[in-house]
Design an enzyme around this catalytic site. Sequence first.
Site, mmCIF file in Angstrom:
data_model
loop_
_atom_site.group_PDB
_atom_site.id
_atom_site.type_symbol
_atom_site.label_atom_id
_atom_site.label_comp_id
_atom_site.label_asym_id
_atom_site.label_seq_id
_atom_site.Cartn_x
_atom_site.Cartn_y
_atom_site.Cartn_z
ATOM 1 N N GLY A 1 0.608 -1.265 -0.169
ATOM 2 C CA GLY A 1 -0.277 -0.014 -0.086
ATOM 3 C C GLY A 1 0.767 1.494 -0.238
ATOM 4 O O GLY A 1 2.348 1.235 0.552
ATOM 5 N N GLY B 1 0.803 -6.283 1.120
ATOM 6 C CA GLY B 1 -0.334 -6.128 0.120
ATOM 7 C C GLY B 1 0.203 -6.414 -1.449
ATOM 8 O O GLY B 1 -0.341 -7.148 -2.305
ATOM 9 N N GLU C 1 4.073 -4.890 7.999
ATOM 10 C CA GLU C 1 2.990 -4.322 8.840
ATOM 11 C C GLU C 1 2.969 -3.611 10.400
ATOM 12 O O GLU C 1 2.572 -2.365 10.736
ATOM 13 C CB GLU C 1 1.588 -4.480 8.518
ATOM 14 C CG GLU C 1 1.644 -4.376 7.111
ATOM 15 C CD GLU C 1 1.773 -5.297 6.377
ATOM 16 O OE1 GLU C 1 1.574 -5.937 5.331
ATOM 17 O OE2 GLU C 1 2.621 -6.327 6.439
ATOM 18 N N ASP D 1 -2.330 -7.593 6.066
ATOM 19 C CA ASP D 1 -3.733 -7.258 5.783
ATOM 20 C C ASP D 1 -3.597 -8.455 4.260
ATOM 21 O O ASP D 1 -3.320 -9.235 3.701
ATOM 22 C CB ASP D 1 -4.151 -6.393 5.830
ATOM 23 C CG ASP D 1 -2.939 -5.539 4.572
ATOM 24 O OD1 ASP D 1 -2.356 -6.036 4.152
ATOM 25 O OD2 ASP D 1 -3.739 -4.085 4.232
#
Length: 385
Positions: free
Chosen positions: A72, A119, A142, A150
Amino acid sequence: MAPNSAMPDEQVVVGEEIDHVRVVTLNRPKQLNAISPELVSLLATYLEKWEKDENAELVIIKGTGRAFCAGGDLRVFYDGRKTKDACLEVVYRYYWLCYHISTYKKTQVALVHGISMGGGAALMVPLKFSVVTEKTVFATPEASFGFHTDCGFSYYHSRLPGHLGEYLALTGGRLSGKEIVAAGLATHFVHSEKIGELEKRLISLNSGDENAIRSVLEEFSSEVMLDEESILNKQSTINECFSKDSVEEIIKSLEVEANKEGNRWIGAVVKGMKRSSPTALKITLKSVREGRSQTLAQCLKKDFRLTMNILRTTISEDMYEGIRALTIDKDNSPKWEPPSLDKVEDEKLELIFQPFEQNLELHIPESEESRWDGKYENSAYAVPN
């Protein structure tokens, strides 16, 4: 076209149609092909179109520059912190797309040359075929900046050997190309100088036949031999420590093991965990453990709840503080709140795992007939009451 060839600057995703082959290239090299709203929208459009196209048989996914996809775009999240649900749409669209990538009906090959993190690795791990090189680096870091693992990784990590998944999720530990294959997160290791020629051969096959594709990949791939110091050779210690019930017990177990001969590597692991967000570590462990008994769809729905609660600072502002320290001010001195594991309240953790109202959940199609339904634009978030 080689994986790191230059592409027109204005196109963040480039799609090519070559007879029965489709090639999609992530093209934000200056941002390490990080996931942005426009990238997600274009990628989803291409993949839906090609799955429905009877003439399309093989889809190749790659990235320009020194990254495949770095995950991300943290600056997008940070810039949206003061606007309610500013990033909800991109989160919804990407998690929804992650499900479709994992269950895609056409043969896919990812050519993963460079960074594949967070991601971004969701474009590599679930594919039928994924090729990595000596320049590939995988990690899910993360927790180090106050977020959680995620994009379905509570599902993927929980299915790795032993408790390797907990190790990767909690430490952000990096894996090399060979280690990625050995861990089962990619299928083939190919030296980087052969990637361009491999892509040409795959295109020349002009087919989605899995046996033919596998044969070509095996022709180009090299046998994976792990270095003696590889973290994958520490599996028994990882299992011993990361099987514990809580983050506190995991750290305590690591500290005990660190005193044993041959375990000098543990010191950096403990130091890294202690620098990470206490709240994020606890969220991540709980999520991966739950993932062991959940389907991919259930994990993605859970990921959506967790991410939106984190972005909404439901129990903590750690993610924004982590991004500030890592990428904005770059002082690498985040001030976590709460500052220690013992101050993280279990009741608050439970709160952010709770289901949303049904119409506000991530909608993943339950039947093949409605496979491409549930898009953001048809959700309660986009359609006025």
